[in-house]
Scaffold this motif. Sequence first.
Motif, PDB file in Angstrom:
ATOM      1  N   MET A 153      87.293 -38.521  85.410  1.00 46.00           N
ATOM      2  CA  MET A 153      86.070 -39.288  85.357  1.00 46.00           C
ATOM      3  C   MET A 153      85.533 -39.538  86.766  1.00 46.00           C
ATOM      4  O   MET A 153      84.337 -39.461  86.977  1.00 46.00           O
ATOM      5  CB  MET A 153      86.344 -40.607  84.639  1.00 46.00           C
ATOM      6  CG  MET A 153      85.128 -41.454  84.458  1.00 46.00           C
ATOM      7  SD  MET A 153      84.312 -41.017  82.945  1.00 46.00           S
ATOM      8  CE  MET A 153      83.312 -42.410  82.691  1.00 46.00           C
TER       9      MET A 153
ATOM     10  N   ASP B 115      85.961 -37.627  89.348  1.00 41.61           N
ATOM     11  CA  ASP B 115      85.456 -36.354  89.838  1.00 41.61           C
ATOM     12  C   ASP B 115      84.030 -36.120  89.317  1.00 41.61           C
ATOM     13  O   ASP B 115      83.154 -35.672  90.059  1.00 41.61           O
ATOM     14  CB  ASP B 115      86.386 -35.222  89.395  1.00 41.61           C
ATOM     15  CG  ASP B 115      86.009 -33.899  90.028  1.00 41.61           C
ATOM     16  OD1 ASP B 115      85.708 -33.902  91.233  1.00 41.61           O
ATOM     17  OD2 ASP B 115      85.992 -32.882  89.306  1.00 41.61           O
ATOM     18  N   TYR B 116      83.804 -36.438  88.055  1.00 38.63           N
ATOM     19  CA  TYR B 116      82.483 -36.309  87.446  1.00 38.63           C
ATOM     20  C   TYR B 116      81.479 -37.219  88.144  1.00 38.63           C
ATOM     21  O   TYR B 116      80.367 -36.812  88.473  1.00 38.63           O
ATOM     22  CB  TYR B 116      82.609 -36.652  85.954  1.00 38.63           C
ATOM     23  CG  TYR B 116      81.328 -36.537  85.179  1.00 38.63           C
ATOM     24  CD1 TYR B 116      80.833 -35.297  84.809  1.00 38.63           C
ATOM     25  CD2 TYR B 116      80.605 -37.671  84.810  1.00 38.63           C
ATOM     26  CE1 TYR B 116      79.658 -35.184  84.085  1.00 38.63           C
ATOM     27  CE2 TYR B 116      79.426 -37.568  84.104  1.00 38.63           C
ATOM     28  CZ  TYR B 116      78.953 -36.330  83.738  1.00 38.63           C
ATOM     29  OH  TYR B 116      77.784 -36.233  83.037  1.00 38.63           O
ATOM     30  N   SER B 117      81.857 -38.421  88.407  1.00 39.15           N
ATOM     31  CA  SER B 117      80.995 -39.391  89.082  1.00 39.15           C
ATOM     32  C   SER B 117      80.693 -38.948  90.510  1.00 39.15           C
ATOM     33  O   SER B 117      79.556 -39.076  90.981  1.00 39.15           O
ATOM     34  CB  SER B 117      81.676 -40.762  89.086  1.00 39.15           C
ATOM     35  OG  SER B 117      80.850 -41.695  89.706  1.00 39.15           O
TER      36      SER B 117
ATOM     37  N   LYS C 112      80.607 -35.853  91.605  1.00 41.18           N
ATOM     38  CA  LYS C 112      79.700 -34.700  91.547  1.00 41.18           C
ATOM     39  C   LYS C 112      78.255 -35.157  91.340  1.00 41.18           C
ATOM     40  O   LYS C 112      77.338 -34.637  91.970  1.00 41.18           O
ATOM     41  CB  LYS C 112      80.115 -33.750  90.427  1.00 41.18           C
ATOM     42  CG  LYS C 112      81.334 -32.930  90.758  1.00 41.18           C
ATOM     43  CD  LYS C 112      81.681 -31.984  89.637  1.00 41.18           C
ATOM     44  CE  LYS C 112      82.922 -31.192  89.972  1.00 41.18           C
ATOM     45  NZ  LYS C 112      83.306 -30.280  88.894  1.00 41.18           N
ATOM     46  N   TRP C 113      78.073 -36.135  90.458  1.00 40.10           N
ATOM     47  CA  TRP C 113      76.736 -36.651  90.216  1.00 40.10           C
ATOM     48  C   TRP C 113      76.185 -37.346  91.461  1.00 40.10           C
ATOM     49  O   TRP C 113      75.019 -37.187  91.809  1.00 40.10           O
ATOM     50  CB  TRP C 113      76.716 -37.633  89.032  1.00 40.10           C
ATOM     51  CG  TRP C 113      76.501 -36.918  87.736  1.00 40.10           C
ATOM     52  CD1 TRP C 113      77.413 -36.694  86.762  1.00 40.10           C
ATOM     53  CD2 TRP C 113      75.280 -36.313  87.293  1.00 40.10           C
ATOM     54  NE1 TRP C 113      76.864 -35.990  85.726  1.00 40.10           N
ATOM     55  CE2 TRP C 113      75.538 -35.748  86.031  1.00 40.10           C
ATOM     56  CE3 TRP C 113      74.009 -36.199  87.828  1.00 40.10           C
ATOM     57  CZ2 TRP C 113      74.573 -35.084  85.303  1.00 40.10           C
ATOM     58  CZ3 TRP C 113      73.041 -35.533  87.104  1.00 40.10           C
ATOM     59  CH2 TRP C 113      73.318 -34.980  85.858  1.00 40.10           C
ATOM     60  N   GLN C 114      77.048 -38.080  92.128  1.00 42.91           N
ATOM     61  CA  GLN C 114      76.617 -38.778  93.336  1.00 42.91           C
ATOM     62  C   GLN C 114      76.209 -37.783  94.418  1.00 42.91           C
ATOM     63  O   GLN C 114      75.196 -37.962  95.093  1.00 42.91           O
ATOM     64  CB  GLN C 114      77.724 -39.709  93.848  1.00 42.91           C
ATOM     65  CG  GLN C 114      77.292 -40.566  95.025  1.00 42.91           C
ATOM     66  CD  GLN C 114      76.093 -41.444  94.699  1.00 42.91           C
ATOM     67  OE1 GLN C 114      76.034 -42.069  93.648  1.00 42.91           O
ATOM     68  NE2 GLN C 114      75.112 -41.468  95.593  1.00 42.91           N
TER      69      GLN C 114
END
Length: 91
Positions: free
Chosen positions: A1, A3-5, A7-9
């Motif tokens: 989770m 890592d996903y955050s 990437k979005w940032q």
Amino acid sequence: MADYSAKWQKLLTDLERERDELKVRLHLAKSDAKDEWDKAERKFAELREKARQRAGTASEEAKDSMDDIGEAAKVLAQEVRQGFDRVRKAL
């Protein structure tokens, strides 16, 4: 989770930087276009005045011939055209 955050940032940060760069370039392009327009307008006014002066002092034969505008006026007309092209490309 996390890592996903991250990437979005990163995506948002990259897009924000790109947006800011484009905003600056757009502002500069508007300024450059305005400067080119002002130069072209001045040259156009000068060309119009030269043509007016020539028409007022030329003989009838010369008035019938557009070829007798003169080399300086031809160069000035080309500069005006090039200025308009630069403005068009900047827009």
